[in-house]
Design a protein around this motif. Structure first.
Motif, short mmCIF file in Angstrom:
data_model
loop_
_atom_site.label_atom_id
_atom_site.label_comp_id
_atom_site.label_asym_id
_atom_site.label_seq_id
_atom_site.Cartn_x
_atom_site.Cartn_y
_atom_site.Cartn_z
N ALA A 36 8.29 34.89 -1.19
CA ALA A 36 9.12 33.87 -1.81
C ALA A 36 9.34 32.71 -0.86
O ALA A 36 9.30 32.86 0.37
CB ALA A 36 10.48 34.46 -2.22
N ALA A 37 9.56 31.54 -1.43
CA ALA A 37 9.94 30.35 -0.67
C ALA A 37 10.95 29.57 -1.50
O ALA A 37 10.83 29.49 -2.73
CB ALA A 37 8.72 29.48 -0.37
N VAL A 38 11.93 29.01 -0.82
CA VAL A 38 12.97 28.22 -1.49
C VAL A 38 12.98 26.82 -0.91
O VAL A 38 12.91 26.63 0.31
CB VAL A 38 14.36 28.87 -1.32
N GLY A 80 22.45 16.09 -5.33
CA GLY A 80 21.80 15.88 -4.04
C GLY A 80 20.49 16.62 -4.00
O GLY A 80 19.41 16.02 -4.02
N GLU A 81 20.56 17.94 -3.99
CA GLU A 81 19.38 18.80 -4.07
C GLU A 81 19.74 20.07 -4.83
O GLU A 81 20.86 20.56 -4.72
CB GLU A 81 18.88 19.18 -2.67
N LEU A 82 18.76 20.58 -5.58
CA LEU A 82 18.94 21.84 -6.32
C LEU A 82 18.07 22.91 -5.67
O LEU A 82 16.86 22.70 -5.48
CB LEU A 82 18.53 21.67 -7.78
N PRO A 83 18.63 24.07 -5.31
CA PRO A 83 17.81 25.15 -4.78
C PRO A 83 16.87 25.70 -5.86
O PRO A 83 17.34 26.11 -6.94
CB PRO A 83 18.83 26.22 -4.37
N ILE A 84 15.58 25.69 -5.59
CA ILE A 84 14.62 26.28 -6.52
C ILE A 84 13.69 27.21 -5.73
O ILE A 84 13.50 27.04 -4.53
CB ILE A 84 13.80 25.23 -7.30
N ALA A 85 13.16 28.20 -6.42
CA ALA A 85 12.38 29.24 -5.74
C ALA A 85 10.97 29.35 -6.28
O ALA A 85 10.74 29.23 -7.49
CB ALA A 85 13.09 30.59 -5.87
N PHE A 86 10.03 29.60 -5.38
CA PHE A 86 8.66 29.98 -5.71
C PHE A 86 8.54 31.47 -5.37
O PHE A 86 8.77 31.86 -4.21
CB PHE A 86 7.65 29.15 -4.92
N VAL A 87 8.20 32.27 -6.34
CA VAL A 87 8.26 33.72 -6.18
C VAL A 87 6.92 34.35 -6.50
O VAL A 87 6.31 34.05 -7.54
CB VAL A 87 9.35 34.34 -7.09
N VAL A 88 6.45 35.23 -5.61
CA VAL A 88 5.25 36.02 -5.83
C VAL A 88 5.69 37.43 -6.21
O VAL A 88 6.39 38.09 -5.43
CB VAL A 88 4.37 36.07 -4.57
N LEU A 89 5.30 37.86 -7.41
CA LEU A 89 5.71 39.18 -7.90
C LEU A 89 4.69 40.25 -7.56
O LEU A 89 3.48 40.01 -7.61
CB LEU A 89 5.91 39.16 -9.41
N ALA A 90 5.18 41.42 -7.19
CA ALA A 90 4.33 42.59 -7.12
C ALA A 90 4.25 43.20 -8.53
O ALA A 90 4.93 42.74 -9.45
CB ALA A 90 4.91 43.60 -6.14
N GLU A 91 3.45 44.22 -8.68
CA GLU A 91 3.32 44.85 -10.00
C GLU A 91 4.68 45.39 -10.44
O GLU A 91 5.37 46.06 -9.67
CB GLU A 91 2.28 45.97 -9.94
N GLY A 92 5.05 45.07 -11.67
CA GLY A 92 6.31 45.54 -12.20
C GLY A 92 7.52 44.80 -11.65
O GLY A 92 8.63 45.33 -11.66
N GLY A 93 7.29 43.58 -11.16
CA GLY A 93 8.36 42.81 -10.55
C GLY A 93 9.41 42.36 -11.55
O GLY A 93 9.24 42.47 -12.77
N PRO A 94 10.53 41.84 -11.07
CA PRO A 94 11.66 41.48 -11.93
C PRO A 94 11.40 40.23 -12.76
O PRO A 94 10.55 39.40 -12.42
CB PRO A 94 12.78 41.23 -10.91
#
Length: 512
Positions: A438-440, A449-463
């Motif tokens: 993940a990276a934010v 000002g700024e909004l926290p947003i996330a880039f997420v790499v899921l494993a199998e069966g991830g949320p």
């Protein structure tokens, strides 16, 4: 070497604790109201405030909760906040201030890291406080247990070393990483109070609507301590509410508003503003996050007053730069305050830059923190051997000494004036089963000002996104919530997190 010095008169460095300095601004006006609870209207005179501080200090000493002890305070802005803060300081203790929106886990982290012995809160936050207290004493303001903390009057300040004793431990992410305890001495706070009084041209009798949270260094120094110590009055607000803020400013004929950029936007654009008489307003002071010339000019034009900016950080107690009211400059973050110097340094070569060239802003002065609690490595990364504090902000100083913030080296996201550390949110994401990477980053937003947003790499069966949001809601404060989640195949890696985050921001810009 181009070192920028202050045009303001030097501050006389006195041998006073922060509470002695605040009392100096109160002793001559014992019957004046100095604190008002905004929602209820209940008020407190200077004499009552000083008496309450001294009686709480005596009670804390009798209970062995003063010298060598740390008192944690988690409460909204209210007159009692000021009493507790200065009661602990007068008794020779240390106070650590917590964000009232923290979850139990966040409370537990700060209490453990600061070695707090007791947590004082309000009834509304009692459940969360007890969840994070892990066996420590928890007392709610307004209860018999709180009243029992008051005792015999402690007439004089408990002797402390003004330079070495840490009087307050607010938490900051600094230039990067997880929140760290910022050790601030009595000297730090007293000097910065006087630096700000001179630089802001503060007038005795000023009344302000105090919504900026006292747990944050901006509210702590610029609202609570400056107004009490400088001969003014604070009307406390437990949270920002635009109608109440405008009503207080109108009714108390506020000369000045202390705000953050999102509130400045409301002042510039919200139709409700026109329903209040703000003709007595002379100045709107904007700080805690970068604000461009367009915003300050819009506020100034609409309210027919001067809109100024300032610069600081928790590690600077917090003020290092202020735009003088008699010489405003659109977009400038300020000129360096009394007893303080700054320089702009090339981030790669560490060579000082002449006026007009960009570089990292370094600051030196008596308001520079003692260091980070329990973290010598982070302290060494932030303060050089010869005392310069590296801010992590990219700045330029013009030929007249006005400083402008143009970029940021540090990774922090500034959401509505609050610091959000990407590393903390990334750690929270990686603690969720089924997330591989993940990276934010902070996404620029006019209002926040700024909004926290996330880039997420899921494993199998991830949320799912909903499950991630639910996890954040349960474990992190409201201002640390993700405003967007993007599932990606991979997160780019580099030796520099800054380069990685810039790459992700560039991707979003290209999409737009």
């Amino acid at each position: 070497m181009t070192i920028h010095t202050s045009p303001f008169a030097d501050v006389v460095v006195t041998e006073q604790s922060i509470t002695e300095r605040v009392f100096e601004g109160l002793i001559g006006r014992p019957d004046e109201v100095v604190l008002v609870d905004g929602p209820s209207g209940r008020s407190m005179t200077a004499a009552v405030f000083m008496d309450q501080v001294k009686r709480l200090a005596g009670g804390l000493q009798a209970a062995d909760l003063a010298v060598g002890k740390t008192v944690a305070l988690m409460a909204p802005n209210m007159p009692e906040y000021c009493i507790i803060f200065h009661g602990v300081a007068w008794a020779g203790g240390t106070i650590t201030t917590l964000n009232p929106t923290y979850t139990g886990a966040e409370v537990a982290h700060q209490l453990k890291d600061s070695s707090a012995d007791i947590l004082i809160t309000v009834p509304d936050f009692l459940e969360v406080a007890q969840a994070g207290a892990e066996g420590r004493m928890v007392v709610a303001i307004g209860t018999p247990e709180y009243d029992a903390l008051f005792g015999r009057t402690l007439e004089v300040q408990e002797p402390v070393d003004l330079d070495d004793h840490t009087v307050v431990l607010p938490y900051s992410s600094g230039t990067t990483g997880l929140p760290k305890g910022v050790m601030l001495s009595h000297r730090n706070l007293v000097v910065n109070l006087d630096q700000a009084l001179i630089g802001a041209d503060f007038k005795p009798g000023e009344v302000t609507a105090g919504f900026l949270p006292f747990f944050h260094i901006y509210g702590m120094t610029v609202l609570m301590n400056i107004h009490l110590g400088g001969g003014g009055t604070v009307v406390t607000m437990p949270r920002f509410d635009l109608p109440l803020f405008l009503q207080i400013s109108q009714d108390f004929k506020a000369r000045r508003m202390w705000v953050v950029p999102p509130v400045a936007i409301a002042l510039a654009k919200h139709p409700l503003v026109d329903e209040y008489d703000l003709s007595h307003l002379e100045q709107v002071f904007i700080a805690a996050a970068p604000s461009g010339a367009e915003l300050s000019d819009a506020v100034s034009s609409r309210l027919k007053c001067t809109a100024l900016q300032g610069y600081g950080m928790t590690e600077l107690s917090p003020v290092s730069h202020l735009v003088p009211s008699n010489a405003p400059r659109s977009g400038a973050a300020g000129i360096v305050v009394s007893n303080t110097t700054c320089m702009v340094v090339d981030p790669e070569t560490k060579e000082p830059q002449p006026s007009g060239l960009h570089g990292e802003l370094w600051i030196k002065g008596p308001q520079v923190m003692q260091g980070y609690l329990n973290n010598r490595a982070a302290t060494a990364e932030t303060i050089t051997d010869d005392g310069w504090l590296r801010t992590g902000d990219i700045a330029v100083v013009d030929a007249d000494g006005y400083m402008f913030i143009v970029d940021r080296l540090k990774e922090l996201i500034k959401y509505k004036g609050f610091q959000v550390a990407p590393a903390e949110l990334e750690a929270a994401l990686l603690s969720i089963e089924g997330i591989a990477d993940a990276a934010v980053i902070g996404l620029p937003n006019e209002e926040a000002g700024e909004l926290p947003i996330a880039f997420v790499v899921l494993a199998e069966g991830g949320p799912s996104k909903d499950q991630i949001h639910a996890h954040f809601s349960a474990n992190l404060a409201t201002y640390k919530q993700l405003h967007q989640i993007r599932f990606v195949d991979s997160v780019p890696k580099s030796a520099s997190g800054k380069i990685m985050r810039r790459f992700l921001r560039d991707q979003i810009a290209q999409e737009a």
